[in-house]
Write a protein that holds these residues in place. Structure first.
Motif, PDB file in Angstrom:
ATOM      1  N   ALA A  22      -2.551  16.768   9.667  1.00 41.39           N
ATOM      2  CA  ALA A  22      -3.255  15.707   8.946  1.00 41.39           C
ATOM      3  C   ALA A  22      -4.746  15.699   9.255  1.00 41.39           C
ATOM      4  O   ALA A  22      -5.557  15.262   8.448  1.00 41.39           O
ATOM      5  N   ALA A  23      -5.115  16.216  10.438  1.00 40.41           N
ATOM      6  CA  ALA A  23      -6.504  16.173  10.882  1.00 40.41           C
ATOM      7  C   ALA A  23      -7.425  17.075  10.078  1.00 40.41           C
ATOM      8  O   ALA A  23      -8.642  16.952  10.169  1.00 40.41           O
ATOM      9  N   VAL A  24      -6.879  18.009   9.302  1.00 43.88           N
ATOM     10  CA  VAL A  24      -7.724  18.945   8.562  1.00 43.88           C
ATOM     11  C   VAL A  24      -7.534  18.788   7.057  1.00 43.88           C
ATOM     12  O   VAL A  24      -7.801  19.716   6.284  1.00 43.88           O
ATOM     13  N   GLN A  25      -7.086  17.616   6.630  1.00 43.10           N
ATOM     14  CA  GLN A  25      -6.841  17.363   5.211  1.00 43.10           C
ATOM     15  C   GLN A  25      -7.955  16.527   4.582  1.00 43.10           C
ATOM     16  O   GLN A  25      -8.503  15.616   5.212  1.00 43.10           O
ATOM     17  N   GLN A  26      -8.252  16.835   3.356  1.00 43.42           N
ATOM     18  CA  GLN A  26      -9.055  15.968   2.482  1.00 43.42           C
ATOM     19  C   GLN A  26      -8.413  16.037   1.104  1.00 43.42           C
ATOM     20  O   GLN A  26      -8.234  17.126   0.553  1.00 43.42           O
ATOM     21  N   GLY A  27      -8.035  14.894   0.587  1.00 42.98           N
ATOM     22  CA  GLY A  27      -7.421  14.856  -0.731  1.00 42.98           C
ATOM     23  C   GLY A  27      -6.134  15.647  -0.812  1.00 42.98           C
ATOM     24  O   GLY A  27      -5.800  16.191  -1.872  1.00 42.98           O
ATOM     25  N   GLY A  28      -5.402  15.732   0.292  1.00 40.66           N
ATOM     26  CA  GLY A  28      -4.135  16.450   0.302  1.00 40.66           C
ATOM     27  C   GLY A  28      -4.258  17.951   0.405  1.00 40.66           C
ATOM     28  O   GLY A  28      -3.259  18.666   0.276  1.00 40.66           O
ATOM     29  N   LYS A  29      -5.458  18.459   0.667  1.00 42.13           N
ATOM     30  CA  LYS A  29      -5.673  19.901   0.781  1.00 42.13           C
ATOM     31  C   LYS A  29      -6.283  20.224   2.137  1.00 42.13           C
ATOM     32  O   LYS A  29      -7.093  19.455   2.654  1.00 42.13           O
ATOM     33  N   PRO A  30      -5.933  21.398   2.707  1.00 36.79           N
ATOM     34  CA  PRO A  30      -6.503  21.778   4.005  1.00 36.79           C
ATOM     35  C   PRO A  30      -7.873  22.432   3.844  1.00 36.79           C
ATOM     36  O   PRO A  30      -8.043  23.364   3.054  1.00 36.79           O
ATOM     37  N   PHE A  31      -8.815  21.928   4.611  1.00 31.60           N
ATOM     38  CA  PHE A  31     -10.160  22.507   4.620  1.00 31.60           C
ATOM     39  C   PHE A  31     -10.507  23.055   6.004  1.00 31.60           C
ATOM     40  O   PHE A  31     -11.679  23.214   6.342  1.00 31.60           O
ATOM     41  N   GLY A  32      -9.487  23.343   6.786  1.00 33.32           N
ATOM     42  CA  GLY A  32      -9.669  23.903   8.109  1.00 33.32           C
ATOM     43  C   GLY A  32      -8.310  24.105   8.743  1.00 33.32           C
ATOM     44  O   GLY A  32      -7.270  23.836   8.129  1.00 33.32           O
ATOM     45  N   VAL A  33      -8.321  24.601   9.986  1.00 33.01           N
ATOM     46  CA  VAL A  33      -7.078  24.754  10.734  1.00 33.01           C
ATOM     47  C   VAL A  33      -7.239  24.034  12.068  1.00 33.01           C
ATOM     48  O   VAL A  33      -8.296  24.111  12.703  1.00 33.01           O
ATOM     49  N   PRO A  34      -6.198  23.320  12.519  1.00 33.80           N
ATOM     50  CA  PRO A  34      -6.283  22.621  13.806  1.00 33.80           C
ATOM     51  C   PRO A  34      -6.133  23.611  14.949  1.00 33.80           C
ATOM     52  O   PRO A  34      -5.075  24.210  15.126  1.00 33.80           O
ATOM     53  N   HIS A  35      -7.190  23.802  15.710  1.00 40.05           N
ATOM     54  CA  HIS A  35      -7.169  24.822  16.750  1.00 40.05           C
ATOM     55  C   HIS A  35      -6.604  24.306  18.063  1.00 40.05           C
ATOM     56  O   HIS A  35      -5.797  24.955  18.714  1.00 40.05           O
TER      57      HIS A  35
END
Length: 431
Positions: A134-147
């Motif tokens: 959930a930490a890398v979502q905007q508008g239900g899409k991933p814009f990164g990966v949780p490292h």
């Protein structure tokens, strides 16, 4: 130049979106094919251990992907985002950079990051805990990966607690001190310690003000509504969290300079034995391992439930790097594989975001016996808590919290007035 652990205490904190986004996110139609050879420019800050971890994973990736190259640009944290912002504005940003979860939303919401939905392997989201994805979502899409992540636990001076008559500390999240029990421990310490020493210090300095939200979450409160579009802090829970924490100062439970806008790090007060306990993250363990007194760690307090901030950092790709999307996706896939994440987290005393590593546990290279406390504390984070910090307006909300909490802590304003003022500021921030 790299950050020392103690300097880094003021640098990291939180992020995420609601639970509905956490479990499944997106489902790409197929895994990406192996990308062509190319170069990825990667900018980050880091401690010596973190940079060593990045260099190791880069070497592993390049070995597994002949023709691919990752150039690592390590910069001081103090310059990191000034440089990134200037490069984004000039149109020459790095392909990939590291970002705290509480800063992620401003970049994703500002249309500056690459949407990874169509590039990551099928089932990629299933690797991660719900709060991490959930930490890398905007508008239900991933814009990164949780490292990786990190969160607050309590480091304590064994002798100071013993001298105050505190003979045991919680050994599980379920048995963590309640607010009233924590206060009772602090008051015992206040009675036992000389006037120039204090029961504890809290690491909410600077952008670490997001760590104050632990108290709000512990009472099952929110600072934003579920749609992230309005303030929710002016509530019974919000007022209770403000009231409880503001009393730390007149009751002399914390040093006078432990306020939010202080330039003094809480960890320094613990290191020089000015305080008997400090709220801190696992990443500080190597820097405190050389202390001359015996110390341990225990879980953060609970109230209605256990609650913690979701600290740590994500890896993101800039929108300008879209032509390298497949290669970047392969790099992100490699970095977040089990072996790579385990090695990085154990060496740097950070917490994994993979579900299997959380379930199986990890063992820090330094003070491995403390791993269980930090991993257990992180498991208390809920996606509904951390998701609020993924707001694209979080940088403005941080400023609101800094100003309003300091007015309560240093200025002595009451909880109700502080909650009302904070709500007004947050409302303006998200408008």
């Amino acid at each position: 130049m790299t950050l020392t652990r103690r300097q880094a205490l003021g640098a990291a904190a939180v992020g995420t979106l609601p639970l509905a986004l956490a479990g499944c996110g997106f489902v790409p139609s197929a895994a990406p094919s192996k990308a062509a050879a190319g170069t990825i420019a990667f900018t980050t800050w880091g401690t010596d251990a973190e940079l060593a971890g990045f260099r190791s994973v880069i070497a592993s990736f390049e070995k597994a992907h002949p023709g691919a190259e990752v150039t690592l640009n390590a910069v001081p944290y103090e310059q990191m985002f000034t440089n990134i912002d200037a490069q984004l504005q000039a149109g020459n940003p790095p392909d990939v950079f590291r970002v705290p979860y509480y800063t992620f939303g401003s970049y994703a919401g500002g249309d500056q990051l690459l949407d990874l939905s169509k590039h990551l392997p099928s089932g990629f989201a299933d690797r991660f805990t719900p709060q991490a994805w959930a930490a890398v979502q905007q508008g239900g899409k991933p814009f990164g990966v949780p490292h990786h992540t990190d969160t607050n636990v309590i480091f304590y001076n064994r002798k100071a607690l013993s001298d105050a008559g505190v003979t045991s500390v919680p050994t599980s999240a379920d048995s963590a001190w309640t607010w009233s029990e924590f206060r009772a421990v602090a008051q015992k310490l206040r009675s036992s310690l000389p006037s120039n020493r204090y029961p504890f210090a809290y690491n909410w300095q600077g952008n670490g003000v997001t760590r104050w939200l632990n108290w709000l979450f512990q009472d099952d409160g929110r600072f934003l509504s579920s749609d992230l579009k309005s303030a929710a802090i002016d509530s019974t829970q919000g007022r209770a969290a403000i009231d409880f924490t503001r009393t730390f100062f007149p009751d002399r439970l914390v040093p006078k300079n432990d306020f939010v806008k202080s330039s003094t790090y809480a960890a320094d007060a613990f290191a020089n034995e000015s305080v008997a306990m400090v709220f801190s993250g696992a990443f500080a363990i190597p820097d405190t391992d050389g202390l001359k007194f015996e110390w341990g760690s225990t879980f953060s307090p609970r109230q209605a439930r256990g609650g913690s901030d979701f600290g740590g950092n994500a890896l993101v790709a800039t929108k300008a790097a879209g032509g390298k999307a497949e290669l970047i996706a392969e790099f992100f896939d490699h970095v977040t594989q089990e072996a790579q994440m385990r090695t990085f987290c154990e060496g740097a005393s950070l917490l994994p975001t993979r579900q299997d590593l959380v379930s199986d546990g990890i063992s820090f290279t330094v003070r491995p016996e403390l791993s269980k406390v930090s991993v257990g504390q992180a498991s208390l984070v809920r996606a509904s808590d951390s998701g609020q910090v993924a707001s694209p307006n979080m940088s403005k909300i941080i400023t609101v919290l800094q100003t309003q909490l300091d007015t309560a802590f240093v200025g002595g304003r009451g909880a109700a007035a502080t909650a009302t003022a904070a709500a007004a500021g947050i409302t303006a921030a998200v408008a």
